[in-house]
Design a protein around this motif. Structure first.
Motif, PDB file in Angstrom:
ATOM      1  N   GLN A   1      33.888  37.330  42.197  1.00 44.08           N
ATOM      2  CA  GLN A   1      33.621  36.608  40.962  1.00 44.08           C
ATOM      3  C   GLN A   1      32.738  35.379  41.249  1.00 44.08           C
ATOM      4  N   GLN A   2      33.065  34.687  42.322  1.00 38.88           N
ATOM      5  CA  GLN A   2      32.349  33.446  42.630  1.00 38.88           C
ATOM      6  C   GLN A   2      30.916  33.696  43.084  1.00 38.88           C
ATOM      7  N   ILE A   3      30.703  34.733  43.904  1.00 46.30           N
ATOM      8  CA  ILE A   3      29.317  34.973  44.328  1.00 46.30           C
ATOM      9  C   ILE A   3      28.489  35.535  43.173  1.00 46.30           C
TER      10      ILE A   3
ATOM     11  N   LEU B   1      28.793  27.080  49.576  1.00 52.08           N
ATOM     12  CA  LEU B   1      29.674  28.246  49.707  1.00 52.08           C
ATOM     13  C   LEU B   1      30.795  28.116  48.682  1.00 52.08           C
ATOM     14  N   PRO B   2      31.146  29.227  48.029  1.00 58.80           N
ATOM     15  CA  PRO B   2      32.186  29.159  46.995  1.00 58.80           C
ATOM     16  C   PRO B   2      33.594  29.011  47.594  1.00 58.80           C
ATOM     17  N   PRO B   3      34.558  28.588  46.754  1.00 57.85           N
ATOM     18  CA  PRO B   3      35.906  28.251  47.230  1.00 57.85           C
ATOM     19  C   PRO B   3      36.615  29.354  48.025  1.00 57.85           C
ATOM     20  N   ALA B   4      36.476  30.607  47.621  1.00 58.96           N
ATOM     21  CA  ALA B   4      37.190  31.679  48.331  1.00 58.96           C
ATOM     22  C   ALA B   4      36.721  31.770  49.786  1.00 58.96           C
TER      23      ALA B   4
ATOM     24  N   ALA C   1      25.768  35.476  49.176  1.00 61.36           N
ATOM     25  CA  ALA C   1      26.924  34.581  49.338  1.00 61.36           C
ATOM     26  C   ALA C   1      26.547  33.226  49.937  1.00 61.36           C
ATOM     27  N   GLY C   2      25.262  32.960  50.067  1.00 62.75           N
ATOM     28  CA  GLY C   2      24.837  31.640  50.550  1.00 62.75           C
ATOM     29  C   GLY C   2      25.019  31.419  52.036  1.00 62.75           C
TER      30      GLY C   2
ATOM     31  N   MET D   1      30.096  22.425  53.824  1.00 60.70           N
ATOM     32  CA  MET D   1      29.459  23.619  53.249  1.00 60.70           C
ATOM     33  C   MET D   1      29.943  23.902  51.826  1.00 60.70           C
ATOM     34  N   ALA D   2      30.987  23.183  51.403  1.00 58.84           N
ATOM     35  CA  ALA D   2      31.559  23.404  50.061  1.00 58.84           C
ATOM     36  C   ALA D   2      30.916  22.530  48.994  1.00 58.84           C
TER      37      ALA D   2
END
Lengths: 410, 410
Positions: free
Chosen positions: A311-313, A48-51, A250-251, B63-64
């Motif tokens: 942006q991250q996804i 999963l991305p940081p946001a 988004a995973g 998850m990160a």
């Protein structure tokens, strides 16, 4: 005496991925030193991305304090999430929907599996072939089909999709009531153009049918002529229910959040012909048999729509799509015909030399230690095809393609 | 033309809590200065305890990172959680179960709503009355009942529970196939003793019936003679499915995790009399229509079983049960007869002076600004009763009791 639902017994016992696991396990026992690369199951691999991580942590902290704790929420989802969905996924494309036309859930598998409950048992179901098995299996379990004969269930309309018709299903030659469409498609990775989808919307309007439109892979669309939502098609708000998911954009495959759109203008009929809104029925189902998606998870999903989240996804989807390109080009240079992978993370290849799907599975595993998914597992029209996915990491994807180009004996 | 499932239309339109909300909203408009205390809906108010919060944060961090990221998990739940459940909730009480007899889910509402799907449509359903509405409504939606007449659905066996029979339902005088039991009971707060529950297990064995046992409030049991699991009763593993939840013991109403036990020894029958294990059917349903509980949430649930987690959730349950005692004693000193609240967070009071449930609702709201739940909302035998819950905070609970004792005009 408690009688079981015998419709369940119509389903074949052995499940596709269980059989794959069995063969892979045996191969590993026989070849313990082999490095097996899995391009089979459609699960994501990027974290999963940081946001989203940040939003999840914040929501967890809220749950630790009585002043910000969240117990039961609205079964249909929190407004902080549904408003973001409506704004970003729909209003931005010129589609107007109301807040109470959206139902947040724990996943599209649940939604596409449960949707059939609001329809009567005698509707004729049409599915594309090959197909995501949940559409079909849940109708079998409900008793909306006959028995399995020669690989097909009686009373189901199969719409073949293959290289010959460019994976564009023909309209049925008889009246059907419920039509499952998936675009970008799992498993073929192909899409319906706006013009093709318009034909289906028109068919549904002409025949009082309902389209159950699975758009779980919408984020992978790259070409302009492919609709992101069925509601981009004129008239669709009167005949279509749309399923969306955070799993693949988004995973969220292990985090679980999705949503379903049921416009209030989509009507079914009572046996006496009287019309009735499907939104009311789905709301009843959703509020009676479901108690909402976890607050923490909904906050994570809402973060998808922040500028950083977007942006991250996008970067993750781009990464998988670069894998898809590597696979497509590698197969082409190996002389294997393949489809999809342009607007979807799936590549659907035609097995070389007329091999059966399972023969090719065994060959790929034995020759080059790669696991894919036999097309026949998705329906009879999948025979002679094979699915590879772009969800691996770059290194494995490149290595897999290298092996196919250099070591697969055709 | 798509025909709807007309069974849905048998359900009455207005839902209990919607009507309560409507009346409360109107009261607040008319009395903007009134301080309304809600002892109605059975939602928890205490935040998640530190051991669970810590586990959730750790899981979010996993998850990160691609190395510890979790995508699709087993639909039935991770072994790290099921092993803890088996050890703490069952083995510790001398009950032996296997890992594949437990199914982790997103909540008991889903499980008790979905379980009926694995049974045929012609089974006779028995429910206690009053009852948690989901048991009944989901059978109505499936078509297992007739129409609603005089407050009762045709083809359903209602088992009245009232002060006269000490809230101990009598065995039915005819054969039934599916029996929903809930102990500690929602809404009455009463329990079945081991001897009483044994009667039901024996009935089920004698009649090839299946008991669907909802033990969501198990953590509130204080008395020795009340079974925590139906499997404490001899023979129950052949006839009973048990539902458990983290909602009320650990405050997961907004975090969503529960589990269902389907022993492999519980059998249903095919129409031809052949026996078939329900575990196989439920596994098929669970894996076809559900994609697992979020990894993060399952880690939170596993933390319930750590020593710190056990101590912390016990403190929360003790807190609510102290509220229950305050309400019980307050009602007694106000001269209002009440039941429950000893092994459950619910107090079920007999409305004074023969008032109807809704009349008492209005009186309580208008006289002392307290919101409760009319008993009639849970079934016809709930008429003349009223539910208060112990899930409020201490200050509000004491204030509510003070108002009832000093300002309620009877």
């Amino acid at each position: 005496m408690a009688i079981i639902n015998e419709n369940y017994l119509k389903l074949p016992g052995s499940y596709l991925f269980a059989e794959i696991a069995r063969r892979v396990t045996k191969f590993k026992q026989d070849h313990p030193a082999a490095s097996v690369i899995r391009l089979g199951i459609g699960d994501v691999t990027k974290p999963l991305p940081p946001a989203i991580i940040s939003a999840l942590h914040t929501a967890v902290d809220e749950m630790a304090d009585a002043a910000t704790f969240h117990g039961y929420g609205p079964e249909q989802g929190y407004e902080f999430l549904t408003s973001k969905i409506l704004e970003n996924d729909y209003a931005a494309r010129g589609i107007t929907l109301e807040n109470d036309e959206i139902f947040v859930s724990d996943g599209s598998k649940s939604d596409v599996g449960n949707i059939q409950e609001i329809f009567g048992i005698n509707n004729i179901v049409a599915i594309t072939d090959p197909v995501y098995p949940v559409y079909l299996d849940t109708n079998v379990m409900a008793g909306r089909t006959g028995e399995l004969k020669d690989g097909m269930f009686e009373n189901v309309t199969y719409l073949p999709c293959n290289a010959e018709n460019k994976f564009t299903p023909a309209l049925p030659d008889h009246k059907v009531d419920l039509i499952y469409l998936c675009s970008p498609n799992n498993p073929t990775g192909t899409t319906l153009s706006k013009a093709e989808l318009k034909k289906w919307v028109d068919y549904a309007r002409d025949n009082s049918a309902v389209i159950l439109y699975d758009a779980a892979y919408e984020a992978y669309i790259r070409e302009d002529d492919v609709p992101h939502s069925i509601y981009e098609i004129e008239g669709a708000k009167e005949v279509a229910i749309e399923f969306r998911s955070f799993s693949k954009n988004a995973g969220f495959t292990g985090t679980r959040c999705a949503f379903t759109i049921v416009p209030k203008t989509v009507l079914g009929k009572k046996a006496n012909g009287e019309q009735f809104p499907l939104n009311t029925l789905w709301n009843r189902r959703h509020t009676t048999k479901f108690n909402g998606t976890p607050y923490i998870v909904q906050q994570g999903a809402a973060a998808v729509y922040t500028p950083a989240g977007q942006q991250q996804i996008k970067a993750i989807v781009d990464y998988y799509m670069a894998n898809a390109q590597i696979i497509r080009e590698g197969l082409a240079s190996a002389g294997i015909e393949a489809f999809g992978g342009v607007n979807a993370p799936y590549i659907w290849l035609k097995t070389p030399k007329g091999l059966s799907s399972w023969s090719f599975f065994d060959k790929l595993l034995n020759d080059v230690h790669i696991v894919g998914t036999p097309g026949t597992g998705f329906g009879p029209s999948g025979e002679g095809y094979f699915r590879l996915t772009a969800f691996g990491n770059r290194e494995n994807t490149e290595e897999a393609v290298h092996r196919i180009k250099t070591r697969l004996s055709l």
